[in-house]
Scaffold this active site. Sequence first.
Site, PDB file in Angstrom:
ATOM      1  N   HIS A 256      29.597  37.212  58.692  1.00 46.42           N
ATOM      2  CA  HIS A 256      30.486  37.907  59.519  1.00 46.42           C
ATOM      3  C   HIS A 256      30.830  37.005  60.622  1.00 46.42           C
ATOM      4  O   HIS A 256      30.102  36.043  60.971  1.00 46.42           O
ATOM      5  CB  HIS A 256      29.805  39.053  60.220  1.00 46.42           C
ATOM      6  CG  HIS A 256      30.703  39.941  61.020  1.00 46.42           C
ATOM      7  ND1 HIS A 256      31.282  40.043  62.299  1.00 46.42           N
ATOM      8  CD2 HIS A 256      31.344  41.248  60.750  1.00 46.42           C
ATOM      9  CE1 HIS A 256      32.110  40.714  62.640  1.00 46.42           C
ATOM     10  NE2 HIS A 256      32.168  41.474  61.228  1.00 46.42           N
ATOM     11  N   GLU A 311      29.859  46.345  55.469  1.00 45.66           N
ATOM     12  CA  GLU A 311      30.343  46.832  54.268  1.00 45.66           C
ATOM     13  C   GLU A 311      29.471  47.209  53.079  1.00 45.66           C
ATOM     14  O   GLU A 311      29.627  47.926  52.202  1.00 45.66           O
ATOM     15  CB  GLU A 311      31.353  45.955  53.800  1.00 45.66           C
ATOM     16  CG  GLU A 311      32.490  45.412  54.862  1.00 45.66           C
ATOM     17  CD  GLU A 311      33.385  46.732  55.314  1.00 45.66           C
ATOM     18  OE1 GLU A 311      33.152  47.906  54.843  1.00 45.66           O
ATOM     19  OE2 GLU A 311      34.380  46.407  56.246  1.00 45.66           O
TER      20      GLU A 311
HETATM   21  C1  COA Z   1      33.355  37.927  56.619  1.00 49.00           C
HETATM   22  C2  COA Z   1      34.040  36.566  56.376  1.00 49.00           C
HETATM   23  C3  COA Z   1      35.284  36.797  55.925  1.00 49.00           C
HETATM   24  C4  COA Z   1      33.648  35.767  57.797  1.00 49.00           C
HETATM   25  O1  COA Z   1      34.340  34.663  57.679  1.00 49.00           O
HETATM   26  P1  COA Z   1      34.318  33.498  58.475  1.00 49.00           P
HETATM   27  O2  COA Z   1      33.847  33.780  59.808  1.00 49.00           O
HETATM   28  O3  COA Z   1      35.746  32.784  58.436  1.00 49.00           O
HETATM   29  O4  COA Z   1      33.191  32.497  57.761  1.00 49.00           O
HETATM   30  P2  COA Z   1      33.924  31.155  56.818  1.00 49.00           P
HETATM   31  O5  COA Z   1      34.811  31.640  55.762  1.00 49.00           O
HETATM   32  O6  COA Z   1      34.264  30.181  57.697  1.00 49.00           O
HETATM   33  O7  COA Z   1      32.322  30.903  56.149  1.00 49.00           O
HETATM   34  C5  COA Z   1      31.526  29.912  56.755  1.00 49.00           C
HETATM   35  C6  COA Z   1      30.397  29.223  55.883  1.00 49.00           C
HETATM   36  O8  COA Z   1      29.952  30.476  55.049  1.00 49.00           O
HETATM   37  C7  COA Z   1      29.968  30.684  53.799  1.00 49.00           C
HETATM   38  N1  COA Z   1      30.169  32.196  53.545  1.00 49.00           N
HETATM   39  C8  COA Z   1      30.649  33.091  54.445  1.00 49.00           C
HETATM   40  N2  COA Z   1      30.421  34.176  53.916  1.00 49.00           N
HETATM   41  C9  COA Z   1      29.733  34.169  52.828  1.00 49.00           C
HETATM   42  C10 COA Z   1      29.373  35.090  51.983  1.00 49.00           C
HETATM   43  N3  COA Z   1      29.642  36.428  51.943  1.00 49.00           N
HETATM   44  N4  COA Z   1      28.779  34.447  50.479  1.00 49.00           N
HETATM   45  C11 COA Z   1      28.649  33.249  50.324  1.00 49.00           C
HETATM   46  N5  COA Z   1      28.917  32.250  51.263  1.00 49.00           N
HETATM   47  C12 COA Z   1      29.645  32.737  52.584  1.00 49.00           C
HETATM   48  C13 COA Z   1      31.505  30.083  53.534  1.00 49.00           C
HETATM   49  O9  COA Z   1      31.656  29.812  52.240  1.00 49.00           O
HETATM   50  C14 COA Z   1      31.223  28.775  54.495  1.00 49.00           C
HETATM   51  O10 COA Z   1      30.656  27.763  53.714  1.00 49.00           O
HETATM   52  P3  COA Z   1      30.889  26.220  53.855  1.00 49.00           P
HETATM   53  O11 COA Z   1      30.548  25.993  55.463  1.00 49.00           O
HETATM   54  O12 COA Z   1      30.055  25.593  52.879  1.00 49.00           O
HETATM   55  O13 COA Z   1      32.417  25.985  53.828  1.00 49.00           O
HETATM   56  C15 COA Z   1      32.904  35.997  55.639  1.00 49.00           C
HETATM   57  O14 COA Z   1      31.634  35.969  55.598  1.00 49.00           O
HETATM   58  C16 COA Z   1      33.151  36.610  53.906  1.00 49.00           C
HETATM   59  O15 COA Z   1      34.066  36.221  53.229  1.00 49.00           O
HETATM   60  N6  COA Z   1      32.346  37.582  53.580  1.00 49.00           N
HETATM   61  C17 COA Z   1      32.588  38.292  52.285  1.00 49.00           C
HETATM   62  C18 COA Z   1      33.580  39.374  52.415  1.00 49.00           C
HETATM   63  C19 COA Z   1      32.902  40.538  53.441  1.00 49.00           C
HETATM   64  O16 COA Z   1      31.995  41.174  53.254  1.00 49.00           O
HETATM   65  N7  COA Z   1      33.863  41.236  54.208  1.00 49.00           N
HETATM   66  C20 COA Z   1      33.661  42.269  55.287  1.00 49.00           C
HETATM   67  C21 COA Z   1      33.248  41.674  56.592  1.00 49.00           C
HETATM   68  S1  COA Z   1      32.964  42.925  57.703  1.00 49.00           S
END
Ligand code: COA
Length: 371
Positions: A256, A311
């Site tokens: 998140h 979620e």
């Molecule tokens: C929610 C979300 C979009 C937040 O994204 P964000 O704050 O932009 O975080 P980032 O995309 O910058 O991710 C940071 C790091 O954690 C990793 N990461 C984040 N969520 C992850 C997940 N669910 N599974 C695996 N790795 C994850 C990313 O790959 C990234 O790794 P890196 O530093 O090696 O590149 C992201 O955690 C995600 O895609 N989660 C899965 C989808 C989900 O559950 N969405 C509902 C949200 S309520």
Amino acid sequence: MASVTGLEGVIAAETELSLVDGQNGNLVYRGYEAKELALHKSFEETAYLLWYGSLPSQETLNEFKAQWVAGRTLPATLESVLDLLPNESDMMSILRTAISVLGTGDNTQSAWPPSDKAIIAYTALLPTIIAYKYRQSRGLSPIAPHTDLDHVANYLYMLTGEIPQPSHVKVLTAYFILAMEHGMNASTFAGRVVLSTQSDLASALCASIGAMKGPLHGGAPSEVLHMLDEIGSKDRAEEYLRNQLASGKRLMGFGHRIYKTNDPRAEALRRIMTELSSEDPWFELAVHVEKTAVDLLAVYKPGRNLYVNVEFYAAAVMRAIELPPHLFTASFTASRMVGWTAHLLEQASCNRIFRPQSTYIGELPVSLRQS
Ligand SMILES: CC(C)(COP(=O)(O)OP(=O)(O)OC[C@H]1O[C@@H](n2cnc3c(N)ncnc32)[C@H](O)[C@@H]1OP(=O)(O)O)[C@@H](O)C(=O)NCCC(=O)NCCS
């Protein structure tokens, strides 16, 4: 000025609506803990709190609920448009189109600033739209809204035609309240940006719905279900999750932007679900997958602080009450309508158009290059 990808950490507005405390794992709606509201208040009472700033008296609540009941009936024009839309369309595209239709023709609904009347009407109507199109796509006749049922119970009733079990209403109400509002997330921000141009309510809500539709935002619960179905049993969880992470895939329902500890909404839903389905093997699998995934994320993504998010357990709730997976995001939307519209009222009350900047990294014409 350096650009910030994803606007991480950028404060785009002041709000009185909610505190999303990502370090300590707290969620507060106008001075109340969301998890307490989820257990003890109705959807309508919590919506009133978010829209008007205080919980209603019993008399006010009765009048307020009557407005919701009055708003549940599908207008004839919208019904005709829904009939034209292909049954195989995804429900978020149906909702986006339906809200767009509601924003045509009636000047009171499209006026600036958005009115309470329009906000209640749109929010009250959303479950009717979902249920109407869902039943139509299955060749079933529509079920008229039930005037004696509250918002959440009536949604389940319109989907199935049966008075829902109290335990199902309780758990879905808890989820709907916990999912109702969450600060400056992508869909809320999108809506506020559109409204900040003094555009109308329907246009702002169409933007929010468009943002909510994406799998990184509101599309995650059905992906969670898919993942758990693929895992199938506890003994396959670790291998499956390792493979996903080793191949660079994200685990749906984890991570998140704000919460760097447990998402309080996920914890509240896990607790409620434990009461409802502690014996259910599918729920046991979900709890096992959560634990395994959090351990593996700490290994594969050290320092990123990735935990379960709302979620993941939203999927568990919706599966337990047998909501079809393709209605998960639309159901989330039905609850988030309250948070979006509360933000739109707030935006209108202190409006300044959003206009950030970008850093140009392309070529300059020769005449503008510095020697
Ligand atoms: C929610 C979300 C979009 C937040 O994204 P964000 O704050 O932009 O975080 P980032 O995309 O910058 O991710 C940071 C790091 O954690 C990793 N990461 C984040 N969520 C992850 C997940 N669910 N599974 C695996 N790795 C994850 C990313 O790959 C990234 O790794 P890196 O530093 O090696 O590149 C992201 O955690 C995600 O895609 N989660 C899965 C989808 C989900 O559950 N969405 C509902 C949200 S309520």
